[in-house]
Design an enzyme around this catalytic site. Structure first.
Site, PDB file in Angstrom:
ATOM      1  N   SER A   1       0.844  -1.201   0.000  1.00 43.84           N
ATOM      2  CA  SER A   1       0.000   0.000   0.000  1.00 43.84           C
ATOM      3  C   SER A   1       0.879   1.249   0.000  1.00 43.84           C
ATOM      4  O   SER A   1       2.034   1.203   0.406  1.00 43.84           O
ATOM      5  CB  SER A   1      -0.873   0.018   1.249  1.00 43.84           C
ATOM      6  OG  SER A   1      -1.596  -1.184   1.341  1.00 43.84           O
TER       7      SER A   1
ATOM      8  N   LYS B   1      13.856   7.414   2.460  1.00 42.45           N
ATOM      9  CA  LYS B   1      13.469   6.375   3.427  1.00 42.45           C
ATOM     10  C   LYS B   1      14.666   5.566   3.933  1.00 42.45           C
ATOM     11  O   LYS B   1      14.507   4.688   4.773  1.00 42.45           O
ATOM     12  CB  LYS B   1      12.466   5.406   2.781  1.00 42.45           C
ATOM     13  CG  LYS B   1      11.313   6.055   2.028  1.00 42.45           C
ATOM     14  CD  LYS B   1      10.389   6.797   2.962  1.00 42.45           C
ATOM     15  CE  LYS B   1       9.179   7.378   2.267  1.00 42.45           C
ATOM     16  NZ  LYS B   1       8.252   6.413   1.756  1.00 42.45           N
TER      17      LYS B   1
ATOM     18  N   LYS C   1       6.563   0.825   9.149  1.00 39.73           N
ATOM     19  CA  LYS C   1       5.480   0.873   8.173  1.00 39.73           C
ATOM     20  C   LYS C   1       4.193   1.332   8.871  1.00 39.73           C
ATOM     21  O   LYS C   1       4.105   1.327  10.077  1.00 39.73           O
ATOM     22  CB  LYS C   1       5.262  -0.498   7.539  1.00 39.73           C
ATOM     23  CG  LYS C   1       6.381  -0.844   6.544  1.00 39.73           C
ATOM     24  CD  LYS C   1       6.103  -2.091   5.742  1.00 39.73           C
ATOM     25  CE  LYS C   1       4.777  -2.131   5.063  1.00 39.73           C
ATOM     26  NZ  LYS C   1       4.495  -0.992   4.148  1.00 39.73           N
TER      27      LYS C   1
ATOM     28  N   GLU D   1      -0.763  -5.348   5.843  1.00 42.37           N
ATOM     29  CA  GLU D   1       0.575  -5.427   5.232  1.00 42.37           C
ATOM     30  C   GLU D   1       1.421  -6.473   5.945  1.00 42.37           C
ATOM     31  O   GLU D   1       2.138  -7.249   5.300  1.00 42.37           O
ATOM     32  CB  GLU D   1       1.264  -4.064   5.296  1.00 42.37           C
ATOM     33  CG  GLU D   1       0.643  -3.039   4.376  1.00 42.37           C
ATOM     34  CD  GLU D   1       1.236  -1.642   4.528  1.00 42.37           C
ATOM     35  OE1 GLU D   1       1.155  -0.876   3.570  1.00 42.37           O
ATOM     36  OE2 GLU D   1       1.760  -1.311   5.610  1.00 42.37           O
TER      37      GLU D   1
ATOM     38  N   ALA E   1       7.716   1.575   2.391  1.00 40.72           N
ATOM     39  CA  ALA E   1       8.068   1.675   3.820  1.00 40.72           C
ATOM     40  C   ALA E   1       8.233   3.149   4.154  1.00 40.72           C
ATOM     41  O   ALA E   1       8.498   3.969   3.275  1.00 40.72           O
ATOM     42  CB  ALA E   1       9.357   0.922   4.110  1.00 40.72           C
TER      43      ALA E   1
HETATM   44  O1  LIG Z   1       3.245   1.352   5.242  1.00 40.51           O
HETATM   45  C1  LIG Z   1       2.610   1.954   4.399  1.00 40.51           C
HETATM   46  C2  LIG Z   1       1.160   2.140   4.483  1.00 40.51           C
HETATM   47  O2  LIG Z   1       0.647   1.591   5.659  1.00 40.51           O
HETATM   48  C3  LIG Z   1       3.308   2.496   3.207  1.00 40.51           C
HETATM   49  O3  LIG Z   1       3.932   1.460   2.535  1.00 40.51           O
HETATM   50  C4  LIG Z   1       4.311   3.518   3.671  1.00 40.51           C
HETATM   51  O4  LIG Z   1       3.613   4.531   4.380  1.00 40.51           O
HETATM   52  C5  LIG Z   1       5.063   4.143   2.501  1.00 40.51           C
HETATM   53  O5  LIG Z   1       4.187   4.839   1.682  1.00 40.51           O
HETATM   54  P1  LIG Z   1       4.658   5.680   0.427  1.00 40.51           P
HETATM   55  O6  LIG Z   1       5.057   4.715  -0.638  1.00 40.51           O
HETATM   56  O7  LIG Z   1       3.459   6.514   0.072  1.00 40.51           O
HETATM   57  O8  LIG Z   1       5.816   6.546   0.883  1.00 40.51           O
END
Ligand SMILES: O=C(CO)[C@H](O)[C@H](O)COP(=O)(O)O
Length: 234
Positions: free
Chosen positions: A29, A125, A98, A107, A87
């Site tokens: 997600s 990240k 996460k 997840e 992540a």
């Molecule tokens: O853990 C998550 C959602 O629960 C996402 O994977 C995490 O927040 C990273 O999101 P993005 O790709 O928008 O930076």
């Protein structure tokens, strides 16, 4: 190169290297996963791949349906070949934070059923220690009636502060896909044993899941500002 392009190069690389014909794919997600599903849809079309996609959230399910991919579920596909997910932060030991997008429970379930979990992310990240770059804390999904005692117990156990996550387009707290609340634990000690922290918090009654992913991820791809991708393996 923009942050979005950095996400895209990481996502495309992971899908090209890990998604095989006749496989079951866990769809993570968040905003980076959008590029992974886009790339998978291109490959399914051009290479006529047969891939069953198991979502980790309402958002992931909508992405699968939007791209006319084959939707699966754990009832019928309890083993997943590879899950690709985003992540919020990845440390030098491949421990993840996460749940920034609130989807941590599904997840983690899907990752736990996967032969491999691969993270895709932009360069922001990539950290040495958790908390170096991600400042919003560790998400903890909780049963609503227990959020105050859980908040107090986490602070008493490990220090820092705990905030109930508020919704943006709704008055009141974020409610997850599973009907729970999210606490964000703003930890101050970056040298904790995250495996122990994860297990201890999970034992507090009312905690459903934590956003600490310890020893779950085998590989991370970080898209770079220059357009290249840096890989890290567990
Ligand atoms: O853990 C998550 C959602 O629960 C996402 O994977 C995490 O927040 C990273 O999101 P993005 O790709 O928008 O930076």
């Amino acid at each position: 190169m923009s942050l979005e392009q950095a996400k895209q190069v990481a996502a495309y690389r992971a899908v090209d290297e890990y998604v095989m014909n006749n496989s079951v794919f866990g769809v993570g997600s968040g905003s980076t996963v959008v590029y992974a599903v886009q790339r998978l849809a291109e490959r399914v079309e051009t290479e006529n791949l047969k891939v069953t996609c198991v979502p980790t959230s309402f958002q992931a399910k909508q992405l699968i349906l939007k791209h006319n991919l084959t939707l699966g579920e754990l009832d019928t596909n309890p083993r997943i070949d590879v899950t690709i997910d985003g992540a919020d932060e990845v440390d030098a030991n491949m421990t993840l934070i996460k749940g920034g997008g609130g989807c941590l429970l599904q997840e983690k379930i899907v990752a736990s059923c996967s032969n491999k979990m691969i993270v895709i992310a932009d360069y922001t990240k990539d950290s040495s220690k958790l908390g170096d770059r991600y400042k919003k804390g560790i998400p903890i999904e909780v049963v609503p009636m227990a959020y105050v005692p859980i908040k107090n117990k986490v602070i008493a156990l490990f220090g820092g502060d705990v905030k109930l996550r508020s919704a943006i387009a709704k008055a009141g707290p974020v409610v997850t896909d599973n009907g729970n609340f999210i606490l964000d634990w703003l930890f101050t000690n970056q040298d904790l044993d995250w495996d122990d922290v994860n297990k201890t918090i999970k034992m507090i009654p009312g905690v459903v899941e934590t956003g600490l992913f310890v020893k779950m991820c085998q590989k991370a791809y970080f898209g770079q500002p220059e357009g290249n991708v840096i890989e890290r393996s567990a």
